[in-house]
Design an enzyme around this catalytic site. Structure first.
Site, mmCIF file in Angstrom:
data_model
loop_
_atom_site.group_PDB
_atom_site.id
_atom_site.type_symbol
_atom_site.label_atom_id
_atom_site.label_comp_id
_atom_site.label_asym_id
_atom_site.label_seq_id
_atom_site.Cartn_x
_atom_site.Cartn_y
_atom_site.Cartn_z
ATOM 1 N N HIS A 180 -1.941 -5.431 1.335
ATOM 2 C CA HIS A 180 -3.252 -6.024 1.044
ATOM 3 C C HIS A 180 -3.008 -7.424 0.513
ATOM 4 C CE1 HIS A 180 -7.239 -6.692 -0.647
ATOM 5 N NE2 HIS A 180 -6.594 -7.249 -1.666
ATOM 6 N N ARG A 188 2.422 -6.821 9.317
ATOM 7 C CA ARG A 188 1.664 -5.751 9.970
ATOM 8 C C ARG A 188 2.117 -5.543 11.422
ATOM 9 N NH1 ARG A 188 -4.140 -7.372 7.220
ATOM 10 N NH2 ARG A 188 -4.063 -5.891 5.486
ATOM 11 N N PHE A 207 -15.460 3.136 6.858
ATOM 12 C CA PHE A 207 -14.125 3.639 6.509
ATOM 13 C C PHE A 207 -13.872 3.669 5.004
ATOM 14 C CE2 PHE A 207 -13.932 -0.874 7.730
ATOM 15 C CZ PHE A 207 -13.402 -1.445 6.584
ATOM 16 N N LYS A 233 0.835 -1.204 0.000
ATOM 17 C CA LYS A 233 0.000 0.000 0.000
ATOM 18 C C LYS A 233 0.874 1.260 0.000
ATOM 19 C CE LYS A 233 -3.878 -2.267 2.353
ATOM 20 N NZ LYS A 233 -4.865 -2.145 3.460
ATOM 21 N N THR A 265 -5.681 -7.700 10.282
ATOM 22 C CA THR A 265 -5.950 -6.350 9.779
ATOM 23 C C THR A 265 -5.470 -5.287 10.781
ATOM 24 O OG1 THR A 265 -7.963 -7.265 8.811
ATOM 25 C CG2 THR A 265 -7.785 -4.863 8.860
ATOM 26 N N GLU A 309 -9.343 -9.631 -8.178
ATOM 27 C CA GLU A 309 -8.294 -8.640 -7.880
ATOM 28 C C GLU A 309 -7.083 -8.758 -8.815
ATOM 29 O OE1 GLU A 309 -7.556 -9.011 -3.671
ATOM 30 O OE2 GLU A 309 -9.516 -8.159 -3.170
ATOM 31 N N ARG A 329 -1.759 -14.317 3.717
ATOM 32 C CA ARG A 329 -2.471 -13.653 4.815
ATOM 33 C C ARG A 329 -1.813 -13.947 6.159
ATOM 34 N NH1 ARG A 329 -6.903 -10.701 3.640
ATOM 35 N NH2 ARG A 329 -7.685 -10.945 5.750
ATOM 36 N N TYR A 373 -12.144 -1.597 -4.144
ATOM 37 C CA TYR A 373 -12.713 -1.894 -2.823
ATOM 38 C C TYR A 373 -14.246 -1.866 -2.829
ATOM 39 C CZ TYR A 373 -8.305 -1.996 -0.183
ATOM 40 O OH TYR A 373 -7.096 -2.352 0.341
ATOM 41 N N ASN A 390 -1.913 -0.122 6.819
ATOM 42 C CA ASN A 390 -1.345 -1.363 7.371
ATOM 43 C C ASN A 390 -0.463 -2.104 6.354
ATOM 44 O OD1 ASN A 390 -3.404 -2.185 5.734
ATOM 45 N ND2 ASN A 390 -4.567 -3.274 7.297
HETATM 46 P P1 GDP Z 1 -7.782 -7.076 5.264
HETATM 47 O O1 GDP Z 1 -8.358 -8.160 4.400
HETATM 48 O O2 GDP Z 1 -6.992 -7.602 6.426
HETATM 49 O O3 GDP Z 1 -7.000 -6.046 4.478
HETATM 50 O O4 GDP Z 1 -9.021 -6.309 5.959
HETATM 51 P P2 GDP Z 1 -10.491 -5.894 5.462
HETATM 52 O O5 GDP Z 1 -10.833 -6.544 4.161
HETATM 53 O O6 GDP Z 1 -11.432 -6.089 6.615
HETATM 54 O O7 GDP Z 1 -10.368 -4.311 5.244
HETATM 55 C C1 GDP Z 1 -9.728 -3.777 4.106
HETATM 56 C C2 GDP Z 1 -8.851 -2.644 4.530
HETATM 57 O O8 GDP Z 1 -9.662 -1.594 5.084
HETATM 58 C C3 GDP Z 1 -7.849 -2.944 5.661
HETATM 59 O O9 GDP Z 1 -6.669 -3.566 5.222
HETATM 60 C C4 GDP Z 1 -7.582 -1.563 6.197
HETATM 61 O O10 GDP Z 1 -6.683 -0.827 5.352
HETATM 62 C C5 GDP Z 1 -8.954 -0.918 6.113
HETATM 63 N N1 GDP Z 1 -9.718 -1.072 7.368
HETATM 64 C C6 GDP Z 1 -10.231 -2.212 7.909
HETATM 65 N N2 GDP Z 1 -10.861 -1.970 9.077
HETATM 66 C C7 GDP Z 1 -10.770 -0.624 9.260
HETATM 67 C C8 GDP Z 1 -11.253 0.259 10.288
HETATM 68 O O11 GDP Z 1 -11.900 -0.156 11.263
HETATM 69 N N3 GDP Z 1 -10.945 1.592 10.131
HETATM 70 C C9 GDP Z 1 -10.254 2.083 9.074
HETATM 71 N N4 GDP Z 1 -10.011 3.398 9.003
HETATM 72 N N5 GDP Z 1 -9.788 1.272 8.080
HETATM 73 C C10 GDP Z 1 -10.035 -0.059 8.182
#
Ligand code: GDP
Length: 138
Positions: free
Chosen positions: A115, A102, A57, A9, A91, A126, A85, A49, A112
């Protein structure tokens, strides 16, 4: 054999962590079969996304993902979706296991570093979002 999409990212690229992330893939026997640096505009980040459209968010995340260059990669290997992962960690970096990307580098739930696709269906969508078949060396 599986394929998955990895993104370093904008925070990871800006902080000079590209080499570190690639090294972790290579030292864990994950094969990189495509790679490029891209800079998404807001609409492109929103398209990527789209599944998160209703999350609170969404606008912050898509602005962040379009704030600077990312490095995108297609990874290949046995169970590579889960393996990637595992290397990424949870996350929320505070919940990520010791030694994960992370946990070692993130300081923010949104910014973080990496992705990774979370299922074969998302991996297929993707990888196709960023790469055409001529760009994948597999
Ligand atoms: P991942 O699969 O671990 O990347 O997580 P998710 O698919 O749940 O979320 C996608 C991305 O959204 C995450 O990698 C973070 O960059 C962001 N994100 C997830 N949860 C939050 C949150 O609670 N707050 C904010 N600001 N960003 C979030």
């Amino acid at each position: 054999m599986e394929r998955t999409l990895s993104i370093i990212k904008p925070d990871g690229v800006a902080r000079g962590l590209t080499g570190e992330v690639i090294k972790r893939f290579e030292s864990n026997n994950i094969k990189i079969i495509a790679m490029k640096m891209i800079s998404m505009n807001l609409a492109q980040a929103e398209g990527f996304y789209a599944v998160h459209k209703k999350r609170p968010f969404f606008s912050s995340l898509t602005e962040f993902m379009s704030s600077g260059p990312c490095v995108t990669m297609v990874l290949e290997g046995e169970n590579v979706i889960a393996k990637n992962r595992e290397l990424m960690g949870a996350t929320d970096y505070r919940e990520a296991k010791e030694g994960t990307i992370r946990r070692d580098f993130a300081t923010d739930i949104e910014k973080n570093i990496v992705h990774g696709s979370d299922s074969p269906e998302s991996a297929s969508f993707e990888t196709g979002y960023f790469f055409n078949s001529f760009e994948i060396v597999g």
